[in-house]
Scaffold this active site. Structure first.
Site, mmCIF file in Angstrom:
data_model
loop_
_atom_site.group_PDB
_atom_site.id
_atom_site.type_symbol
_atom_site.label_atom_id
_atom_site.label_comp_id
_atom_site.label_asym_id
_atom_site.label_seq_id
_atom_site.Cartn_x
_atom_site.Cartn_y
_atom_site.Cartn_z
ATOM 1 N N PRO A 126 15.067 24.208 -33.216
ATOM 2 C CA PRO A 126 14.891 25.655 -33.083
ATOM 3 C C PRO A 126 14.476 26.308 -34.396
ATOM 4 O O PRO A 126 13.971 27.428 -34.383
ATOM 5 C CB PRO A 126 16.269 26.162 -32.656
ATOM 6 N N HIS A 145 13.603 39.340 -35.639
ATOM 7 C CA HIS A 145 12.300 38.688 -35.483
ATOM 8 C C HIS A 145 11.223 39.732 -35.181
ATOM 9 O O HIS A 145 11.535 40.851 -34.774
ATOM 10 C CB HIS A 145 12.346 37.659 -34.350
ATOM 11 N N LYS A 163 8.167 38.179 -29.999
ATOM 12 C CA LYS A 163 8.990 37.030 -29.613
ATOM 13 C C LYS A 163 9.481 37.191 -28.173
ATOM 14 O O LYS A 163 9.926 38.272 -27.793
ATOM 15 C CB LYS A 163 10.169 36.903 -30.577
HETATM 16 P P1 NAP Z 1 2.282 32.739 -30.179
HETATM 17 O O1 NAP Z 1 1.584 33.317 -31.352
HETATM 18 O O2 NAP Z 1 2.371 33.513 -28.911
HETATM 19 O O3 NAP Z 1 1.629 31.317 -29.903
HETATM 20 C C1 NAP Z 1 1.791 30.593 -28.724
HETATM 21 C C2 NAP Z 1 0.436 30.012 -28.369
HETATM 22 O O4 NAP Z 1 0.603 29.131 -27.263
HETATM 23 C C3 NAP Z 1 -0.575 31.089 -27.961
HETATM 24 O O5 NAP Z 1 -1.823 30.856 -28.582
HETATM 25 C C4 NAP Z 1 -0.647 30.898 -26.433
HETATM 26 O O6 NAP Z 1 -1.892 31.299 -25.871
HETATM 27 C C5 NAP Z 1 -0.466 29.394 -26.355
HETATM 28 N N1 NAP Z 1 -0.138 28.947 -25.002
HETATM 29 C C6 NAP Z 1 0.479 29.611 -24.004
HETATM 30 N N2 NAP Z 1 0.567 28.831 -22.912
HETATM 31 C C7 NAP Z 1 -0.009 27.648 -23.227
HETATM 32 C C8 NAP Z 1 -0.242 26.453 -22.531
HETATM 33 N N3 NAP Z 1 0.146 26.294 -21.256
HETATM 34 N N4 NAP Z 1 -0.870 25.435 -23.171
HETATM 35 C C9 NAP Z 1 -1.277 25.570 -24.439
HETATM 36 N N5 NAP Z 1 -1.115 26.692 -25.160
HETATM 37 C C10 NAP Z 1 -0.474 27.711 -24.569
HETATM 38 O O7 NAP Z 1 3.804 32.386 -30.565
HETATM 39 P P2 NAP Z 1 4.368 31.900 -31.992
HETATM 40 O O8 NAP Z 1 4.875 33.060 -32.745
HETATM 41 O O9 NAP Z 1 3.381 30.979 -32.618
HETATM 42 O O10 NAP Z 1 5.652 31.096 -31.509
HETATM 43 C C11 NAP Z 1 5.523 29.966 -30.669
HETATM 44 C C12 NAP Z 1 6.908 29.399 -30.372
HETATM 45 O O11 NAP Z 1 7.453 28.864 -31.591
HETATM 46 C C13 NAP Z 1 7.936 30.430 -29.871
HETATM 47 O O12 NAP Z 1 8.752 29.823 -28.905
HETATM 48 C C14 NAP Z 1 8.743 30.742 -31.133
HETATM 49 O O13 NAP Z 1 10.055 31.183 -30.839
HETATM 50 C C15 NAP Z 1 8.767 29.385 -31.769
HETATM 51 N N6 NAP Z 1 9.040 29.344 -33.212
HETATM 52 C C16 NAP Z 1 9.757 28.273 -33.636
HETATM 53 C C17 NAP Z 1 10.009 28.091 -34.977
HETATM 54 C C18 NAP Z 1 10.754 26.861 -35.414
HETATM 55 O O14 NAP Z 1 10.960 26.663 -36.619
HETATM 56 N N7 NAP Z 1 11.165 26.014 -34.486
HETATM 57 C C19 NAP Z 1 9.526 29.018 -35.913
HETATM 58 C C20 NAP Z 1 8.786 30.110 -35.460
HETATM 59 C C21 NAP Z 1 8.537 30.251 -34.094
HETATM 60 P P3 NAP Z 1 -2.006 32.829 -25.277
HETATM 61 O O15 NAP Z 1 -1.821 33.718 -26.471
HETATM 62 O O16 NAP Z 1 -3.378 32.852 -24.721
HETATM 63 O O17 NAP Z 1 -0.919 32.947 -24.270
#
Ligand code: NAP
Length: 268
Positions: A128, A157, A161
């Site tokens: 996470p 955040h 999110k």
């Molecule tokens: P984001 O900017 O919304 O990026 C998610 C990407 O995934 C978007 O480009 C989205 O496209 C794409 N997507 C959606 N459905 C998909 C599918 N079926 N197949 C392939 N791609 C798809 O979100 P983010 O801020 O990068 O965060 C992503 C995740 O990482 C969240 O769950 C967040 O909580 C998590 N996170 C984790 C950490 C960690 O350290 N573990 C750190 C930061 C964030 P569309 O925009 O076209 O929907």
């Protein structure tokens, strides 16, 4: 692990995290970016989108097809809680090791993935929070809870999110719960004048989620004791804070069997 580079497909590669991850993989001498998948970007060079420069690796919207074409060792997924289950099962079908940063994954999914990974004798990582400072914050919080069991968590955040509370807050609460008895906090007769005012309840601990533009990922764990408080705080001020952890997981996953949940279990 063999001498050759670890072949990586990044899923959600056009997202805020995904673009950083793609750049990290491109810059790591032990990793090779062989595929980039996103929901709505097709046939565009991933290097152009991330600012790295032309790479010849084109975005695809089809995960299975990308696996067949690129034969990866590892899938790194930063998408969203609604699609992560399908993505991981597709990876498992193709024998690709999942490294998952996407948050909001139910416990039962983690258990099911662990079982399949063990059957297939390959590894997977779900964390996470991939920032080392956040992992230390969680460990220090668990330590402090032994002596100061009254605790509340405030996580902050960016306002795009999707899940609340954050995966990090839930993981922190889980780690604290292992170190203290379940207990009710606050006044036994306290009353919420507005629903949600006291936050979410995890074994008597309260978790509060703030969502505002301007934030990346931040958390405070506040302990209260007789005549004193202790605050442990971590701030990710840029998404690059997560990248060393992601790159390490993509390498370490090659040597494990079953699912490792939490970066702290990869570094100890
Ligand atoms: P984001 O900017 O919304 O990026 C998610 C990407 O995934 C978007 O480009 C989205 O496209 C794409 N997507 C959606 N459905 C998909 C599918 N079926 N197949 C392939 N791609 C798809 O979100 P983010 O801020 O990068 O965060 C992503 C995740 O990482 C969240 O769950 C967040 O909580 C998590 N996170 C984790 C950490 C960690 O350290 N573990 C750190 C930061 C964030 P569309 O925009 O076209 O929907």
């Amino acid at each position: 692990m063999t001498d050759s580079k670890i072949r990586v497909v990044v899923v959600g590669a056009n997202g805020r995290m995904g673009r950083e991850v793609a750049k990290t993989v491109l810059n790591d001498p032990l990793l090779e970016l062989v595929g980039a998948v996103d929901r709505s970007l097709d046939q565009v060079d991933v290097g152009i989108v991330t600012g790295y420069g032309e790479t010849g690796v084109l975005f695809s919207t089809n995960l299975g097809e990308t696996f067949v074409r690129s034969n990866p060792d590892v899938m790194i997924d930063f998408t969203n809680p609604n699609v992560i289950r399908d993505n991981v099962y597709t990876a498992l079908d193709y024998g690709v090791r999942p490294v998952v940063g996407t948050t909001g994954i139910p416990q039962e999914d983690l258990q099911a993935w662990d079982g399949i990974l063990r059957e297939k004798e390959i590894g997977g990582v779900v964390a996470p929070n991939f920032a080392i400072g956040a992992v230390l914050m969680m460990k220090f919080a668990a330590q402090a809870a032994k002596y100061l069991p009254h605790v509340e968590i405030i996580e902050m955040h960016h306002d795009q999110k999707l899940d609340a509370p954050s995966g990090t807050a839930i993981k922190t609460a889980e780690m604290i719960a292992k170190e203290r008895q379940r207990m009710e906090q606050g006044h036994p007769q306290e009353e919420e004048k507005l629903i949600g005012a006291r936050g979410a309840d995890f074994e008597g601990m309260r978790i509060h989620s703030v969502r505002l533009p301007g934030y990346v990922a931040h958390q405070e764990v506040i302990f209260g004791g007789l005549g004193q408080t202790l605050t442990i705080r971590h701030d990710s001020i840029h998404r690059e804070s997560f990248m060393p952890g992601v790159a390490m997981a993509a390498k370490k996953v090659m040597a494990i069997k079953g699912l490792v949940y939490g970066l702290e279990n990869l570094i100890d």
